[in-house]
Design a protein around this motif. Structure first.
Motif, short mmCIF file in Angstrom:
data_model
loop_
_atom_site.label_atom_id
_atom_site.label_comp_id
_atom_site.label_asym_id
_atom_site.label_seq_id
_atom_site.Cartn_x
_atom_site.Cartn_y
_atom_site.Cartn_z
N ASN A 15 0.83 -1.21 0.00
CA ASN A 15 0.00 0.00 0.00
C ASN A 15 0.86 1.26 0.00
OD1 ASN A 15 -2.62 -1.24 0.10
ND2 ASN A 15 -2.28 -1.67 2.27
N ALA A 16 2.05 1.17 -0.60
CA ALA A 16 3.01 2.27 -0.54
C ALA A 16 3.19 2.96 -1.89
CB ALA A 16 4.35 1.75 -0.03
N GLY A 17 2.15 2.91 -2.73
CA GLY A 17 2.27 3.57 -4.02
C GLY A 17 2.11 5.07 -3.96
N GLY A 18 1.54 5.58 -2.86
CA GLY A 18 1.32 7.02 -2.74
C GLY A 18 2.57 7.86 -2.90
N PRO A 19 3.65 7.56 -2.15
CA PRO A 19 4.87 8.36 -2.31
C PRO A 19 5.45 8.30 -3.72
CG PRO A 19 4.91 7.14 -0.25
CD PRO A 19 3.73 6.63 -1.03
N VAL A 20 5.39 7.12 -4.35
CA VAL A 20 5.94 6.98 -5.70
C VAL A 20 5.18 7.88 -6.67
CG1 VAL A 20 6.35 5.40 -7.63
CG2 VAL A 20 6.69 4.62 -5.27
N MET A 21 3.87 7.78 -6.67
CA MET A 21 3.09 8.59 -7.60
C MET A 21 3.11 10.07 -7.22
SD MET A 21 2.53 6.29 -9.66
CE MET A 21 1.80 7.43 -10.84
N SER A 22 3.30 10.35 -5.94
CA SER A 22 3.46 11.75 -5.53
C SER A 22 4.68 12.36 -6.20
CB SER A 22 3.61 11.85 -4.01
OG SER A 22 2.41 11.49 -3.36
N MET A 23 5.77 11.59 -6.26
CA MET A 23 6.97 12.09 -6.92
C MET A 23 6.73 12.31 -8.42
SD MET A 23 9.38 12.58 -4.70
CE MET A 23 8.00 13.22 -3.73
N TYR A 24 5.92 11.44 -9.04
CA TYR A 24 5.63 11.63 -10.46
C TYR A 24 4.80 12.89 -10.70
CZ TYR A 24 3.77 10.97 -15.13
OH TYR A 24 3.41 11.17 -16.44
N PHE A 25 3.72 13.04 -9.93
CA PHE A 25 2.86 14.21 -10.10
C PHE A 25 3.62 15.48 -9.72
CE2 PHE A 25 -0.69 11.05 -8.98
CZ PHE A 25 -0.84 10.69 -10.31
N LEU A 26 4.52 15.37 -8.74
CA LEU A 26 5.32 16.52 -8.35
C LEU A 26 6.29 16.90 -9.46
CD1 LEU A 26 5.75 18.36 -5.85
CD2 LEU A 26 7.58 16.82 -5.16
N ALA A 27 6.94 15.88 -10.04
CA ALA A 27 7.86 16.13 -11.14
C ALA A 27 7.14 16.72 -12.35
CB ALA A 27 8.58 14.84 -11.53
N ALA A 28 5.87 16.36 -12.51
CA ALA A 28 5.07 16.89 -13.62
C ALA A 28 4.63 18.33 -13.39
CB ALA A 28 3.84 16.02 -13.84
N ARG A 29 4.96 18.87 -12.19
CA ARG A 29 4.67 20.26 -11.85
C ARG A 29 3.17 20.56 -11.86
NH1 ARG A 29 9.34 23.19 -11.65
NH2 ARG A 29 11.17 22.22 -12.56
N PHE A 30 2.38 19.63 -11.36
CA PHE A 30 0.96 19.89 -11.22
C PHE A 30 0.74 20.92 -10.10
CE2 PHE A 30 -0.76 15.50 -12.76
CZ PHE A 30 -0.39 15.84 -14.04
N PRO A 31 -0.19 21.86 -10.30
CA PRO A 31 -0.61 22.71 -9.18
C PRO A 31 -1.23 21.85 -8.08
CG PRO A 31 -1.38 23.58 -11.28
CD PRO A 31 -0.84 22.21 -11.56
N VAL A 32 -1.36 22.40 -6.88
CA VAL A 32 -1.80 21.62 -5.73
C VAL A 32 -3.09 20.86 -6.00
CG1 VAL A 32 -2.59 21.74 -3.33
CG2 VAL A 32 -0.62 23.08 -4.05
N ARG A 33 -4.13 21.54 -6.50
CA ARG A 33 -5.42 20.88 -6.67
C ARG A 33 -5.40 19.86 -7.81
NH1 ARG A 33 -10.31 25.19 -5.32
NH2 ARG A 33 -9.44 25.90 -3.33
N ALA A 34 -4.69 20.15 -8.90
CA ALA A 34 -4.57 19.16 -9.97
C ALA A 34 -3.81 17.94 -9.48
CB ALA A 34 -3.86 19.78 -11.17
N PHE A 35 -2.78 18.18 -8.69
CA PHE A 35 -2.02 17.09 -8.07
C PHE A 35 -2.94 16.21 -7.26
CE2 PHE A 35 2.20 15.92 -6.08
CZ PHE A 35 1.71 15.05 -5.13
N LEU A 36 -3.71 16.80 -6.35
CA LEU A 36 -4.56 16.04 -5.44
C LEU A 36 -5.73 15.38 -6.17
CD1 LEU A 36 -4.57 18.54 -2.44
CD2 LEU A 36 -3.37 16.35 -2.57
N GLY A 37 -6.29 16.04 -7.18
CA GLY A 37 -7.40 15.46 -7.93
C GLY A 37 -6.97 14.26 -8.76
N THR A 38 -5.82 14.37 -9.42
CA THR A 38 -5.32 13.26 -10.21
C THR A 38 -4.96 12.07 -9.31
OG1 THR A 38 -4.42 14.86 -11.78
CG2 THR A 38 -3.64 12.60 -11.96
N ALA A 39 -4.32 12.37 -8.18
CA ALA A 39 -3.97 11.31 -7.24
C ALA A 39 -5.22 10.66 -6.65
CB ALA A 39 -3.10 11.88 -6.11
N ALA A 40 -6.26 11.45 -6.40
CA ALA A 40 -7.49 10.92 -5.80
C ALA A 40 -8.12 9.87 -6.71
CB ALA A 40 -8.48 12.06 -5.54
N TRP A 41 -8.29 10.19 -7.99
CA TRP A 41 -8.89 9.23 -8.90
C TRP A 41 -7.98 8.02 -9.12
CZ3 TRP A 41 -13.68 8.68 -10.26
CH2 TRP A 41 -14.54 9.79 -10.25
#
Length: 255
Positions: free
Chosen positions: A158-184
């Motif tokens: 259940n540790a995929g969150g940090p990995v995908m956080s790094m991807y969305f962070l590297a993609a330079r998503f704004p905060v809400r786009a980051f959280l919305g994409t991660a949520a789905w």
């Protein structure tokens, strides 16, 4: 495990705090969820902790979707599917041959390498005036690398969150786009993992009772996270994600 786990009061306090962190991770700081993984694995038997945490993550996913469902980048999500499915399959094979110690250490090493790669990639992009990893050839390689690692780590711990956080962070998503994409992303992945977890005996009646007792903590954490997300600055958000991910990775390596 009995229907109601026989745990010391301090252990219940730790689980309640970890449940709150699940809520915060879903609505504000994704990387902090690694701390919840560590607490659950320390307090409960390894197999039981995986199933219990999965159900709480799904509750957190619901709150994340309520808050950010309109902000997802669906093009990114669709392109990630093949790599994530491959990662899930590899993770299942790894679980069949590896013990808990190897699982923790492999994930810890992966997370630290991803942090280093992400920081290097962002520095290189800033120096060249280029976009994030979602463009060009680096975008394809980034999706394959991060997507497969995200599927692998979410399957084994259940540790995929940090990995995908790094991807969305590297993609330079704004905060809400980051959280919305991660949520789905995680709502879909975690629901898909439920039948597998049930078949492996990771979710049982005692797991459901434990989670019912801890769900209020997830709900409280989700509201706290929502309050944070509405006020946090982009730079502070990015640093917090990296710091939480690094902390969790170090714990997995030394535990």
């Amino acid at each position: 495990m009995p229907i109601v786990p026989d745990l010391a009061p301090f252990a219940w306090v730790l689980l309640a705090l970890a449940a709150m962190l699940v809520g915060v991770s879903k609505t504000a700081l994704p990387g902090i969820n690694t701390l919840s993984i560590a607490v659950f694995a320390a307090v409960l038997p390894a197999r039981a902790s995986t199933g219990a945490l999965l159900l709480l993550l799904i509750v957190g996913d619901l709150f994340a979707l309520l808050s950010y469902r309109r902000h997802a980048d669906w093009a990114t999500l669709i392109k990630l599917i093949p790599a994530v499915v491959a990662g899930l399959a590899i993770g299942a094979l790894f679980l069949a041959v590896a013990d808990d110690g190897w699982v923790r250490r492999v994930i810890g090493v992966i997370l630290l390498l991803i942090i280093a790669f992400t920081l290097w990639q962002r520095r290189r992009a800033a120096a060249n005036g280029a976009g994030g990893p979602t463009t060009g050839r680096s975008g394809r390689f980034g999706r394959i690398g991060y997507g497969s690692l995200g599927g692998f780590t979410t399957m084994v711990a259940n540790a995929g969150g940090p990995v995908m956080s790094m991807y969305f962070l590297a993609a330079r998503f704004p905060v809400r786009a980051f959280l919305g994409t991660a949520a789905w992303f995680f709502a879909i992945i975690n629901l898909a993992k439920v039948p597998i977890s049930v078949s492996l005996g990771l979710i049982s009646p005692s797991t459901l009772v434990l989670d019912l007792l801890l769900v209020p903590g997830v709900i409280a954490g989700a509201f706290v996270g929502r309050w944070i997300a509405l006020r946090i600055e982009q730079r502070v958000f990015e640093r917090a994600v990296i710091a939480c991910t690094a902390l969790g990775a170090v714990y997995l390596l030394v535990s």
